[in-house]
Design an enzyme around this catalytic site. Structure first.
Site, PDB file in Angstrom:
ATOM      1  N   SER A 123       3.719  35.381 -19.282  1.00  0.00           N
ATOM      2  CA  SER A 123       4.411  36.159 -20.312  1.00  0.00           C
ATOM      3  C   SER A 123       5.846  35.678 -20.426  1.00  0.00           C
ATOM      4  CB  SER A 123       4.472  37.645 -19.919  1.00  0.00           C
ATOM      5  OG  SER A 123       3.203  38.158 -19.580  1.00  0.00           O
ATOM      6  N   HIS A 145       7.305  34.796 -16.770  1.00  0.00           N
ATOM      7  CA  HIS A 145       6.680  35.445 -15.603  1.00  0.00           C
ATOM      8  C   HIS A 145       5.207  35.036 -15.525  1.00  0.00           C
ATOM      9  CE1 HIS A 145       6.074  38.441 -12.508  1.00  0.00           C
ATOM     10  NE2 HIS A 145       4.953  38.767 -13.133  1.00  0.00           N
ATOM     11  N   ASN A 156      12.883  35.833 -19.935  1.00  0.00           N
ATOM     12  CA  ASN A 156      12.344  35.440 -18.633  1.00  0.00           C
ATOM     13  C   ASN A 156      10.901  34.983 -18.803  1.00  0.00           C
ATOM     14  OD1 ASN A 156      12.208  35.338 -15.686  1.00  0.00           O
ATOM     15  ND2 ASN A 156      10.945  37.189 -15.802  1.00  0.00           N
ATOM     16  N   ASP A 183      10.794  42.635 -14.616  1.00  0.00           N
ATOM     17  CA  ASP A 183       9.721  42.141 -15.490  1.00  0.00           C
ATOM     18  C   ASP A 183       9.222  43.227 -16.449  1.00  0.00           C
ATOM     19  OD1 ASP A 183       9.842  39.669 -14.108  1.00  0.00           O
ATOM     20  OD2 ASP A 183       8.532  40.459 -12.550  1.00  0.00           O
TER      21      ASP A 183
HETATM   22  C1  GRF Z   1       7.354  30.309 -12.568  1.00  0.00           C
HETATM   23  O1  GRF Z   1       6.047  30.606 -12.204  1.00  0.00           O
HETATM   24  C2  GRF Z   1       7.991  31.466 -13.283  1.00  0.00           C
HETATM   25  O2  GRF Z   1       7.092  32.201 -14.049  1.00  0.00           O
HETATM   26  C3  GRF Z   1       8.484  32.328 -12.155  1.00  0.00           C
HETATM   27  O3  GRF Z   1       8.960  31.399 -11.210  1.00  0.00           O
HETATM   28  C4  GRF Z   1       8.249  30.172 -11.341  1.00  0.00           C
HETATM   29  C5  GRF Z   1       9.262  29.082 -11.505  1.00  0.00           C
HETATM   30  O4  GRF Z   1       8.682  27.814 -11.494  1.00  0.00           O
HETATM   31  N1  GRF Z   1       9.461  33.282 -12.624  1.00  0.00           N
HETATM   32  P1  GRF Z   1       9.569  26.547 -11.811  1.00  0.00           P
HETATM   33  O5  GRF Z   1      10.791  26.596 -10.891  1.00  0.00           O
HETATM   34  O6  GRF Z   1       9.967  26.585 -13.252  1.00  0.00           O
HETATM   35  O7  GRF Z   1       8.705  25.366 -11.492  1.00  0.00           O
END
Ligand code: GRF
Length: 200
Positions: free
Chosen positions: A141, A114, A112, A150
């Site tokens: 991360s 984050h 994932n 997370d």
């Molecule tokens: C990102 O900030 C990611 O870290 C979080 O959700 C957001 C997704 O952005 N989990 P995108 O859809 O890839 O533009």
């Protein structure tokens, strides 16, 4: 040492899909040796689906609301991912917590991205949490997914400063841009066999 298997990705998304786009662009430019076999959104109309289709990648919608339970939804995800013959799963803005059943279908192979320096600011609105707390350094991360939110083992992080005059939008954009680089770098490490499936 034997060569790692080709990296066949399943990418789960809920929204805009800029991280998915970073993966697709890196593959297209020859900077990442991988294939995105399928993109699955839990929200109909997610912009990420258009990005997948534009790159010629199979794009499915599996709306979580159509299922009576988390387990039933996750079973449908697992079925679609297995059918696409993926060997690693990337959560790229996927706004659902996965069940133990899902995780045991792809042991140690779900990652994932984050938007904070975990373990600080887990959960939703991480950039907002960091901004409102007043930290001077935040970041992003990439971590293995475990049963928590997370909370899995961290693979890599990138720091992002909060600058004088930043608002949430400028900070969010800086974090997003760092995420794109970090996620591709981690996938390159997986493709090269230098990051291996996490063994609990
Ligand atoms: C990102 O900030 C990611 O870290 C979080 O959700 C957001 C997704 O952005 N989990 P995108 O859809 O890839 O533009």
């Amino acid at each position: 040492m034997t060569a790692p298997s080709p990296l066949n990705l399943g990418v789960l998304v809920s929204g805009v899909g800029s991280n998915l786009q970073a993966i697709l662009d890196a593959i297209g430019a020859g900077r990442l040796s991988a294939r995105v076999k399928v993109v699955i959104a839990n929200r109909p109309g997610a912009q990420a689906l258009e990005r997948a289709r534009a790159a010629g990648v199979s794009a499915l919608t599996i709306p979580h609301k159509d299922f009576p339970s988390r387990e039933a939804f996750d079973r449908a995800l697992v079925g679609a991912l297995r059918e696409a013959e993926v060997n690693w799963i990337v959560l790229a803005g996927f706004m659902r917590v996965l069940t133990p059943e899902f995780l045991s279908a792809f042991p140690g192979r779900v990652i994932n991205i984050h938007p904070s320096l975990l373990p600080a600011f887990p959960g939703v609105d991480a950039a907002k949490q960091a901004f409102e707390y007043g930290v001077k350094l935040t970041g992003c991360s990439v971590h293995f997914v475990d049963h928590g939110v997370d909370s899995g083992k961290i693979i890599a992080q990138r720091a992002v400063p909060i600058e004088v005059g930043d608002d949430l939008s400028s900070l969010g954009a800086r974090i997003h841009s760092a995420e794109h680089g970090l996620l591709v770098d981690v996938l390159r490490e997986i493709a090269a066999g230098r990051v291996v499936p996490f063994e609990a």
